[in-house]
Write an enzyme that holds these catalytic residues in place. Structure first.
Site, PDB file in Angstrom:
ATOM      1  N   MET A  93       5.578   4.016   1.067  1.00  0.00           N
ATOM      2  CA  MET A  93       6.640   3.393   0.281  1.00  0.00           C
ATOM      3  C   MET A  93       6.223   1.961  -0.036  1.00  0.00           C
ATOM      4  O   MET A  93       5.943   1.180   0.872  1.00  0.00           O
ATOM      5  CB  MET A  93       7.932   3.422   1.108  1.00  0.00           C
ATOM      6  CG  MET A  93       9.158   2.868   0.438  1.00  0.00           C
ATOM      7  SD  MET A  93      10.674   3.284   1.359  1.00  0.00           S
ATOM      8  CE  MET A  93      10.367   2.477   2.937  1.00  0.00           C
ATOM      9  N   HIS A  94       6.162   1.629  -1.330  1.00  0.00           N
ATOM     10  CA  HIS A  94       5.706   0.295  -1.692  1.00  0.00           C
ATOM     11  C   HIS A  94       6.373  -0.293  -2.924  1.00  0.00           C
ATOM     12  O   HIS A  94       6.245  -1.481  -3.199  1.00  0.00           O
ATOM     13  CB  HIS A  94       4.193   0.320  -1.944  1.00  0.00           C
ATOM     14  CG  HIS A  94       3.821   1.014  -3.227  1.00  0.00           C
ATOM     15  ND1 HIS A  94       3.813   2.393  -3.360  1.00  0.00           N
ATOM     16  CD2 HIS A  94       3.452   0.523  -4.438  1.00  0.00           C
ATOM     17  CE1 HIS A  94       3.453   2.712  -4.575  1.00  0.00           C
ATOM     18  NE2 HIS A  94       3.230   1.612  -5.263  1.00  0.00           N
ATOM     19  N   ARG A  95       7.096   0.517  -3.704  1.00  0.00           N
ATOM     20  CA  ARG A  95       7.639   0.025  -4.967  1.00  0.00           C
ATOM     21  C   ARG A  95       8.778  -0.963  -4.733  1.00  0.00           C
ATOM     22  O   ARG A  95       9.587  -0.796  -3.815  1.00  0.00           O
ATOM     23  CB  ARG A  95       8.107   1.195  -5.832  1.00  0.00           C
ATOM     24  CG  ARG A  95       6.961   2.061  -6.325  1.00  0.00           C
ATOM     25  CD  ARG A  95       7.411   3.144  -7.282  1.00  0.00           C
ATOM     26  NE  ARG A  95       6.291   4.003  -7.623  1.00  0.00           N
ATOM     27  CZ  ARG A  95       5.435   3.760  -8.621  1.00  0.00           C
ATOM     28  NH1 ARG A  95       5.602   2.703  -9.384  1.00  0.00           N
ATOM     29  NH2 ARG A  95       4.429   4.581  -8.856  1.00  0.00           N
ATOM     30  N   ASP A 105       6.802   7.138  -2.816  1.00  0.00           N
ATOM     31  CA  ASP A 105       7.088   6.671  -4.169  1.00  0.00           C
ATOM     32  C   ASP A 105       5.787   6.494  -4.956  1.00  0.00           C
ATOM     33  O   ASP A 105       5.752   5.831  -5.982  1.00  0.00           O
ATOM     34  CB  ASP A 105       7.920   5.392  -4.165  1.00  0.00           C
ATOM     35  CG  ASP A 105       7.293   4.245  -3.377  1.00  0.00           C
ATOM     36  OD1 ASP A 105       6.091   4.330  -3.034  1.00  0.00           O
ATOM     37  OD2 ASP A 105       8.004   3.267  -3.088  1.00  0.00           O
TER      38      ASP A 105
END
Length: 395
Positions: free
Chosen positions: A233-235, A313
């Site tokens: 998860m990075h967005r 994501d």
């Protein structure tokens, strides 16, 4: 016969997996093509960049622009300035860009201003979400390209609706799958628990990450295949808001990790915000959540191959999950890869950041039988079709 001089551009980690098979295919035709590889340096950390060149056997870049971090405008502006110098010196026949990062857009614009032909690998992808900077990069790049190299039929239709000439559109398939198929066996041979142990983030008294100690064991050791969830998860939509990130952490601790162990590959941006919002210690102390540092391509491929469910994501992991058959919960409101969704035969469900929607999909996927889905031309032969398309287009 004059060689065609091709200058290809990579800027960030997602590009590396896409350029590798293209570079390998060009090497097979030394009498026809001269290849010059530019790394803009958008991902400048060794763990996020150079290790991928080594593991995927990508030729060392002929030049590294060293752009580094900064706002979108800063990255695009600096890239255009530095890339122009390389263009004027090398004078390529074609510039080939991949994906949707800032380098893709910046180098396309710069090349076209110097009347150099541009080809875009992964053309036509659209999320129809203008809040995503990647969507702007895709649209701008495709609007000026000479050769639009598309991964699926949805991309073809998007370009036709936008008025692109049929002669510009070349359906070549998904080059990410070339990389997956070329590396699948190597990844399968890796030891799952060695990957965890080697990349584990152990706790220390300050709650910060520290170097992995050889005598520190994961709270969940000896994972078995098909018995755990993988999370990336990075967005910004998921990790930059305290309210959103906190609600996701609550879901992970109270619901997801209760069902099975959760292996979380923690992106630097996510780690920074977990610490900033006071969530890091709580996640670290959850016995069924295993935090690991970002891993290399083969290691992540092994995790994806072995997981019961992928929670992400990342567009690239969404594509790989489709072919591997790993049920994939895509934590985004929209996707430029609809071909991977369950309603189109794939294995991915779009949930956005909504914890309730994620939980519904998670429970459904607990009883989901793994089955790979191979959209048309996702067959490992995309790089060859791209090289043929460039050869046919000529100088």
């Amino acid at each position: 016969m004059k060689k065609m001089k091709i200058m290809s551009v990579v800027g960030a980690r997602p590009n590396f997996m896409k350029i590798a098979p293209f570079a390998h295919e060009l090497v097979k035709h030394p009498d026809q093509f001269e290849h010059f590889l530019v790394h803009t340096g958008q991902h400048y950390d060794k763990a996020m960049s150079h290790s991928f060149f080594e593991s995927l056997n990508i030729p060392h870049p002929d030049v590294d622009l060293g752009i580094g971090s900064g706002s979108h405008a800063e990255q695009v502006g600096r890239t255009m300035i530095e890339f122009e110098k390389v263009l004027l010196e090398q004078k390529p026949d074609w510039v080939v860009v991949v994906g949707d990062v800032n380098a893709t857009c910046a180098c396309s614009i710069t090349a076209k201003k110097h009347h150099i032909k541009v080809a875009h690998i992964e053309a036509g992808l659209r999320s129809f979400d203008l809040h995503m900077p990647e969507e702007i990069n895709r649209m701008v790049t495709d609007s000026i390209c000479d050769l639009l190299l598309t991964p699926d039929e949805f991309a073809n239709e998007n370009l036709r609706r936008e008025g692109h000439a049929e002669s510009q559109i070349k359906f070549v398939g998904n080059i990410m799958i070339d990389t997956l198929e070329a590396n699948r066996n190597q990844a399968a041979e890796l030891d799952l628990n060695e990957i965890i142990q080697r990349n584990l983030i152990p706790p220390d008294v300050s709650g910060q990450a520290s170097e992995v100690s050889t005598d520190f064991r994961s709270p969940v050791s000896d994972l078995c295949e098909n018995s755990f969830t993988v999370l990336t998860m990075h967005r910004p939509s998921n990790v930059d808001s305290k309210e959103t990130l906190e609600s996701l952490v609550r879901l992970l601790i109270d619901k997801v990790s209760i069902e099975m162990p959760l292996v979380w590959s923690v992106h630097p941006r996510t780690k920074k915000n977990l610490q900033r919002f006071g969530l890091w210690d709580e996640v670290m102390q959850c016995a069924n959540i295993i935090l690991i540092n970002p891993v290399g391509y083969h290691e992540m491929l092994k995790l994806n191959m072995s997981a019961k469910i992928m929670l992400t994501d990342s567009g690239g992991l969404q594509e790989e999950s489709c072919v591997l058959g790993t049920p994939c919960i895509t934590m985004r409101e929209s996707t430029e890869r609809p071909v991977t969704l369950v309603e189109h035969g794939g294995v991915s469900e779009l949930t956005g950041s909504d914890p309730e929607g994620i939980l519904v999909a998670f429970k459904q996927f607990l009883n989901f039988d793994r089955r790979g889905h191979f959209p048309r031309l996702w067959d490992g032969g995309t790089a060859k079709r791209i090289v043929n398309a460039l050869r046919d287009a000529g100088c």
